[in-house]
Design a protein around this motif. Sequence first.
Motif, PDB file in Angstrom:
ATOM      1  N   ARG A  84     -10.777  30.200  67.830  1.00 49.40           N
ATOM      2  CA  ARG A  84     -10.170  29.644  68.843  1.00 49.40           C
ATOM      3  C   ARG A  84     -10.531  28.151  68.980  1.00 49.40           C
ATOM      4  O   ARG A  84     -11.361  27.574  68.218  1.00 49.40           O
ATOM      5  N   MET A  85      -9.471  27.567  69.846  1.00 55.24           N
ATOM      6  CA  MET A  85      -9.761  26.224  70.097  1.00 55.24           C
ATOM      7  C   MET A  85     -11.164  25.815  70.938  1.00 55.24           C
ATOM      8  O   MET A  85     -11.467  26.755  71.697  1.00 55.24           O
ATOM      9  N   ILE A 106       0.555  28.713  76.229  1.00 58.84           N
ATOM     10  CA  ILE A 106      -1.088  29.060  75.416  1.00 58.84           C
ATOM     11  C   ILE A 106      -0.813  30.287  74.926  1.00 58.84           C
ATOM     12  O   ILE A 106      -0.253  31.093  75.192  1.00 58.84           O
ATOM     13  N   GLU A 107      -1.302  30.193  73.643  1.00 61.09           N
ATOM     14  CA  GLU A 107      -1.190  31.040  72.862  1.00 61.09           C
ATOM     15  C   GLU A 107      -2.703  31.841  72.437  1.00 61.09           C
ATOM     16  O   GLU A 107      -3.374  30.768  71.976  1.00 61.09           O
ATOM     17  N   THR A 108      -2.725  32.938  72.461  1.00 61.06           N
ATOM     18  CA  THR A 108      -4.103  33.369  72.245  1.00 61.06           C
ATOM     19  C   THR A 108      -3.654  34.562  71.131  1.00 61.06           C
ATOM     20  O   THR A 108      -2.433  34.690  70.631  1.00 61.06           O
ATOM     21  N   ALA A 109      -4.820  35.321  70.683  1.00 59.49           N
ATOM     22  CA  ALA A 109      -4.398  36.373  69.534  1.00 59.49           C
ATOM     23  C   ALA A 109      -3.447  37.461  69.898  1.00 59.49           C
ATOM     24  O   ALA A 109      -2.594  37.655  68.977  1.00 59.49           O
ATOM     25  N   ARG A 146      -9.572  31.495  75.622  1.00 54.61           N
ATOM     26  CA  ARG A 146      -9.355  32.234  74.547  1.00 54.61           C
ATOM     27  C   ARG A 146      -8.120  31.569  73.630  1.00 54.61           C
ATOM     28  O   ARG A 146      -7.698  32.230  72.593  1.00 54.61           O
ATOM     29  N   THR A 147      -8.006  30.424  73.805  1.00 54.29           N
ATOM     30  CA  THR A 147      -6.764  29.914  73.185  1.00 54.29           C
ATOM     31  C   THR A 147      -6.854  29.482  71.670  1.00 54.29           C
ATOM     32  O   THR A 147      -7.900  29.114  71.110  1.00 54.29           O
ATOM     33  N   LEU A 148      -5.778  29.835  70.941  1.00 54.22           N
ATOM     34  CA  LEU A 148      -5.507  29.273  69.532  1.00 54.22           C
ATOM     35  C   LEU A 148      -4.850  28.208  69.368  1.00 54.22           C
ATOM     36  O   LEU A 148      -5.137  27.439  68.517  1.00 54.22           O
ATOM     37  N   LYS A 149      -3.878  27.992  70.225  1.00 50.48           N
ATOM     38  CA  LYS A 149      -2.879  26.976  69.906  1.00 50.48           C
ATOM     39  C   LYS A 149      -2.237  26.755  71.459  1.00 50.48           C
ATOM     40  O   LYS A 149      -1.960  27.903  71.947  1.00 50.48           O
ATOM     41  N   LEU A 187      -0.351  21.823  69.211  1.00 49.87           N
ATOM     42  CA  LEU A 187      -1.448  21.470  69.353  1.00 49.87           C
ATOM     43  C   LEU A 187      -2.725  22.502  68.883  1.00 49.87           C
ATOM     44  O   LEU A 187      -2.755  23.467  69.620  1.00 49.87           O
ATOM     45  N   TYR A 188      -3.611  22.022  68.057  1.00 48.27           N
ATOM     46  CA  TYR A 188      -4.396  23.073  67.630  1.00 48.27           C
ATOM     47  C   TYR A 188      -5.798  22.670  66.472  1.00 48.27           C
ATOM     48  O   TYR A 188      -5.491  21.408  66.498  1.00 48.27           O
TER      49      TYR A 188
END
Length: 265
Positions: A84-85, A106-109, A146-149, A187-188
Amino acid sequence: MSKKVLFFDIDGTLVESRLGIVDIPQTVKDEMKRLQGLGHKLFISSGRPRAMLNQEILEAGFDGYILANGAYVEIDGQSIYEDRMDATLAVKTMEMLEKLDCSYMIETAKHVYIDNQNNDLYDFFDKVGFASQFKTEFDKYDVIQRTLKIEANVTDENREKVIDYIKNDFGYVVNYDEHGSENAFELYSPTISKAVGIQKVLEYYNLTKDDTYAFGDGINDLEMIQYCHVGVAMGNAVKELKDVADLICRRIDEDGLARILKILF
């Protein structure tokens, strides 16, 4: 031949809507089935989050997925890795985009979260059939943990402001990747890449990178193509990728992927 692991980008590699290829060609599916019959493992390796894998991809029989540019890895339906970020940084990034009135998601798992009000990103993905899978009602300060990207669309007038903001305030902890158009950004965390995801897969199977093959077309495939034992750039790939690839095959609409799979295996 010993067991190998093959990693495929999606957009521009397995499919290419700009060339009229919206589904994985049957010739490629036939090759995938043949390779799995030989004991090889096949993986998606994409910038897409899991929520943007359509049914055709999910039903194609891949052994697993490296997603969100390597931030999430899944094998046989089980998550084995998630990066995660930094939560504080993710909040600052979100607030920066809101201050500049930039559309973002917002992208999570497992999910994609997006405000569907006056959001050109939502409108774009709605047209291509993904928006129905997005969550539009959520607590953004909860989700951001919980953000990945974060994916953003930036106006012409704000493009340089966003680039400067990232470089000056977040450059030491955030990478950004332009894709699709000059004003679309991913952005990650700098700790992720498709190569990192591949390493997690190899650890899981107790294999080495001598057992790896990668196929891609874009800038976010660069680390993957350089890392794998054999890196194959598609005929429509960007120049930077072709310059470092071991092989260049024809475009997907020219049956290039099926042809190179027959040659290599």
